[in-house]
Design a protein around this motif. Structure first.
Motif, mmCIF file in Angstrom:
data_model
loop_
_atom_site.group_PDB
_atom_site.id
_atom_site.type_symbol
_atom_site.label_atom_id
_atom_site.label_comp_id
_atom_site.label_asym_id
_atom_site.label_seq_id
_atom_site.Cartn_x
_atom_site.Cartn_y
_atom_site.Cartn_z
ATOM 1 N N UNK A 75 0.833 -1.208 0.000
ATOM 2 C CA UNK A 75 0.000 0.000 0.000
ATOM 3 C C UNK A 75 0.864 1.252 0.000
ATOM 4 N N UNK A 76 1.934 1.224 0.778
ATOM 5 C CA UNK A 76 2.828 2.384 0.847
ATOM 6 C C UNK A 76 3.520 2.614 -0.504
ATOM 7 N N UNK A 77 3.999 1.552 -1.122
ATOM 8 C CA UNK A 77 4.673 1.666 -2.421
ATOM 9 C C UNK A 77 3.712 2.209 -3.476
ATOM 10 N N UNK A 78 2.486 1.722 -3.462
ATOM 11 C CA UNK A 78 1.489 2.138 -4.456
ATOM 12 C C UNK A 78 0.824 3.465 -4.102
ATOM 13 N N UNK A 93 -7.387 0.854 3.332
ATOM 14 C CA UNK A 93 -8.824 0.601 3.221
ATOM 15 C C UNK A 93 -9.295 0.554 1.773
ATOM 16 N N UNK A 94 -8.574 1.247 0.862
ATOM 17 C CA UNK A 94 -8.931 1.164 -0.553
ATOM 18 C C UNK A 94 -8.560 -0.198 -1.126
ATOM 19 N N UNK A 95 -7.387 -0.700 -0.760
ATOM 20 C CA UNK A 95 -6.977 -2.020 -1.235
ATOM 21 C C UNK A 95 -7.885 -3.105 -0.669
ATOM 22 N N UNK A 153 -19.562 -0.401 11.110
ATOM 23 C CA UNK A 153 -18.963 -1.631 11.632
ATOM 24 C C UNK A 153 -19.532 -2.855 10.916
ATOM 25 N N UNK A 154 -20.832 -2.926 10.771
ATOM 26 C CA UNK A 154 -21.466 -4.082 10.144
ATOM 27 C C UNK A 154 -21.061 -4.224 8.678
ATOM 28 N N UNK A 155 -20.949 -3.102 7.967
ATOM 29 C CA UNK A 155 -20.584 -3.134 6.552
ATOM 30 C C UNK A 155 -19.180 -3.693 6.350
ATOM 31 N N UNK A 156 -18.297 -3.442 7.294
ATOM 32 C CA UNK A 156 -16.904 -3.819 7.128
ATOM 33 C C UNK A 156 -16.482 -4.993 8.001
#
Length: 127
Positions: free
Chosen positions: A52-55, A60-62, A90-93
Motif C-alpha cells: 500500500x505504501x509503495x502504491x 482501506x482502498x486495497x 462496523x457491520x458493513x466492514x
C-alpha cells in the motif's frame, strides 16, 4: 482475498509498475512478488502495508472498505444518530475485518509451526 489481490494489481498497473519494480521496492524477487499477486504465496498484513505504501494507496482502498461516512463528534443529547452510523459502518466492514484477522492468525500459526520445526532440527543436530 482475490478482491484484495485484484485491487493491488489494478493499482500497480495504474502506477505503471512492473513485477520487477514492485519486487525491487519490497526487496524480493520478481517471481516472489508475482506469486503474491497470483495468490500462490500468502499475503501477510505487513507485506500488504508495504505494498500500500509503495502504491501510495490507502489500506482501506486495497481492502475495499467503505469509509464513506465521515464522523464528527459533538457533545449533545442527540448522539444516538452517530452511534447508529458507527454501528452501520462496523457491520458493513465486519466481514473484511474478519478476513484480515484470519490472515493474521494464519500467519501466526505458520510462524509457530516453523519455529517448532526449527527447534526439532536444532535438537537433532545438538545430539
Amino acid at each position: 482475498m482475490e478482491e484484495v489481490l485484484s485491487k493491488i494489481k489494478e493499482y500497480r498497473k495504474k502506477k505503471g509498475f512492473s513485477y520487477e519494480n514492485m519486487a525491487h521496492e519490497l526487496n524480493t524477487s520478481a517471481a516472489a512478488y508475482r506469486k503474491i499477486e497470483l495468490n500462490q504465496t500468502k499475503l501477510t498484513v505487513e507485506r500488504l502495508q508495504q505494498i500500500a505504501q509503495i502504491l501510495e494507496a490507502k489500506l482501506e482502498d486495497l481492502l475495499d472498505l467503505k469509509a464513506s461516512t465521515e464522523f464528527n463528534q459533538t457533545n449533545n443529547e442527540t448522539a444516538t444518530g452517530y452511534q447508529q452510523q458507527i454501528e452501520n459502518f462496523y457491520q458493513e466492514n465486519k466481514e473484511k475485518s474478519e478476513k484480515i484477522e484470519q490472515i493474521y492468525e494464519s500467519r501466526l500459526k505458520d510462524k509457530d509451526t516453523m519455529i517448532s520445526q526449527l527447534h526439532k532440527i536444532i535438537d537433532k543436530f545438538a545430539k
